[in-house]
Design a protein around this motif. Structure first.
Motif, mmCIF file in Angstrom:
data_model
loop_
_atom_site.group_PDB
_atom_site.id
_atom_site.type_symbol
_atom_site.label_atom_id
_atom_site.label_comp_id
_atom_site.label_asym_id
_atom_site.label_seq_id
_atom_site.Cartn_x
_atom_site.Cartn_y
_atom_site.Cartn_z
ATOM 1 N N MET A 51 83.310 28.075 7.628
ATOM 2 C CA MET A 51 82.639 27.151 8.540
ATOM 3 C C MET A 51 81.762 26.163 7.760
ATOM 4 S SD MET A 51 83.997 28.011 11.318
ATOM 5 C CE MET A 51 85.406 28.771 10.502
ATOM 6 N N VAL A 52 81.168 26.615 6.650
ATOM 7 C CA VAL A 52 80.395 25.704 5.806
ATOM 8 C C VAL A 52 81.331 24.659 5.199
ATOM 9 C CG1 VAL A 52 79.024 25.493 3.684
ATOM 10 C CG2 VAL A 52 78.551 27.359 5.291
ATOM 11 N N ALA A 53 82.459 25.099 4.642
ATOM 12 C CA ALA A 53 83.418 24.160 4.043
ATOM 13 C C ALA A 53 83.917 23.153 5.084
ATOM 14 C CB ALA A 53 84.594 24.923 3.431
ATOM 15 N N ASN A 54 84.191 23.627 6.287
ATOM 16 C CA ASN A 54 84.658 22.734 7.352
ATOM 17 C C ASN A 54 83.563 21.761 7.794
ATOM 18 O OD1 ASN A 54 87.125 24.008 7.225
ATOM 19 N ND2 ASN A 54 86.719 25.347 8.965
ATOM 20 N N SER A 55 82.326 22.236 7.831
ATOM 21 C CA SER A 55 81.203 21.365 8.193
ATOM 22 C C SER A 55 80.963 20.318 7.110
ATOM 23 C CB SER A 55 79.928 22.194 8.420
ATOM 24 O OG SER A 55 80.073 23.055 9.536
ATOM 25 N N MET A 56 81.173 20.680 5.856
ATOM 26 C CA MET A 56 81.033 19.709 4.761
ATOM 27 C C MET A 56 82.040 18.578 4.937
ATOM 28 S SD MET A 56 80.317 22.201 1.470
ATOM 29 C CE MET A 56 80.174 20.868 0.271
ATOM 30 N N LYS A 57 83.267 18.925 5.295
ATOM 31 C CA LYS A 57 84.307 17.922 5.528
ATOM 32 C C LYS A 57 83.924 17.005 6.688
ATOM 33 C CE LYS A 57 88.492 16.137 5.272
ATOM 34 N NZ LYS A 57 89.057 15.483 4.133
ATOM 35 N N LYS A 58 83.453 17.611 7.773
ATOM 36 C CA LYS A 58 83.047 16.857 8.964
ATOM 37 C C LYS A 58 81.947 15.844 8.625
ATOM 38 C CE LYS A 58 80.445 17.950 13.070
ATOM 39 N NZ LYS A 58 79.911 19.029 13.869
ATOM 40 N N LEU A 59 81.006 16.252 7.748
ATOM 41 C CA LEU A 59 79.899 15.384 7.355
ATOM 42 C C LEU A 59 80.259 14.436 6.205
ATOM 43 C CD1 LEU A 59 76.992 18.013 7.350
ATOM 44 C CD2 LEU A 59 77.364 16.190 9.024
ATOM 45 N N LYS A 60 81.480 14.604 5.681
ATOM 46 C CA LYS A 60 81.900 13.839 4.494
ATOM 47 C C LYS A 60 80.956 14.093 3.328
ATOM 48 C CE LYS A 60 84.345 10.230 6.978
ATOM 49 N NZ LYS A 60 84.169 10.206 8.362
ATOM 50 N N LEU A 61 80.491 15.331 3.218
ATOM 51 C CA LEU A 61 79.587 15.757 2.146
ATOM 52 C C LEU A 61 80.433 16.231 0.974
ATOM 53 C CD1 LEU A 61 76.620 16.185 1.354
ATOM 54 C CD2 LEU A 61 76.770 18.458 2.373
ATOM 55 N N ASN A 62 80.590 15.380 0.007
ATOM 56 C CA ASN A 62 81.484 15.633 -1.118
ATOM 57 C C ASN A 62 80.703 16.222 -2.290
ATOM 58 O OD1 ASN A 62 83.829 15.697 -2.571
ATOM 59 N ND2 ASN A 62 83.709 13.560 -3.206
ATOM 60 N N LEU A 63 80.306 17.484 -2.131
ATOM 61 C CA LEU A 63 79.592 18.210 -3.181
ATOM 62 C C LEU A 63 80.406 19.419 -3.604
ATOM 63 C CD1 LEU A 63 75.960 18.289 -1.721
ATOM 64 C CD2 LEU A 63 76.827 16.816 -3.534
#
Length: 185
Positions: free
Chosen positions: A142-154
């Motif tokens: 869910m964290v990885a999916n939320s990162m994608k949703k936010l376009k958080l490329n870390l």
């Protein structure tokens, strides 16, 4: 006997094997106290063994990769509210303190939570260069999916639970590039 993938089950079960003097090889559970409870001077002989790296070693391996190899120092820690997540967070914080560093953000979430956007936004606003997870595999996805949703490329790194099939199947391509320490036996 061989088994136990969950520390919460392994701790009480291991006491039964120890008292019965039946060797138990813990195959996956990583909680430090599983084997520590049977060490001298409390016990002269332990019948409980572990083949996976304990939670005492995982934070060291995780942060060695991040700090020493990748040269990242602005670290955000996200963890779930399970005992596994709580102890993992404590281990990461202790290892950072030993290195004279502090996390730029420490955020938690409940087991079963589906959207970690709030926690990730706080980490991003704090200047995180990397997200470090200590949580169960479903929530890691869910964290990885939320990162994608936010376009958080870390970069995403965490404990061994990122190697579990549930993380990979639930995160899909969002799991790509995640790093974790593993013990091969």
């Amino acid at each position: 006997a061989v088994g136990f993938g969950n520390t919460g089950v392994a701790i009480p079960a291991s006491k039964l094997f120890q008292n019965a003097k039946i060797p138990l090889i813990i195959s996956a559970a990583t909680g430090v106290n599983i084997t520590k409870q049977f060490m001298p001077p409390e016990q002269a002989t332990s019948y409980v063994f572990r083949v996976a790296a304990s939670d005492a070693l995982q934070p060291i391996a995780i942060l060695s990769d991040i700090i020493d190899k990748r040269k990242l120092s602005h670290i955000a820690i996200l963890h779930d509210d399970s005992p596994y997540g709580q102890f993992g967070k404590q281990g990461l914080v202790a290892e950072l303190e030993r290195r004279k560093l502090r996390a730029v953000s420490i955020e938690n979430f409940k087991v079963g939570e589906q959207d970690m956007s709030e926690q990730l936004t706080k980490a991003s606003q704090a200047g995180a260069q990397v997200i470090v997870l200590y949580c169960l595999s479903n929530e890691a996805a869910m964290v990885a999916n939320s990162m994608k949703k936010l376009k958080l490329n870390l970069p995403l790194t965490g404990s061994w639970t990122l190697s579990q099939e549930k993380f990979i199947s639930l995160a899909g391509s969002n799991a790509e590039g995640a790093r974790m320490p593993l013990t091969f036996i």
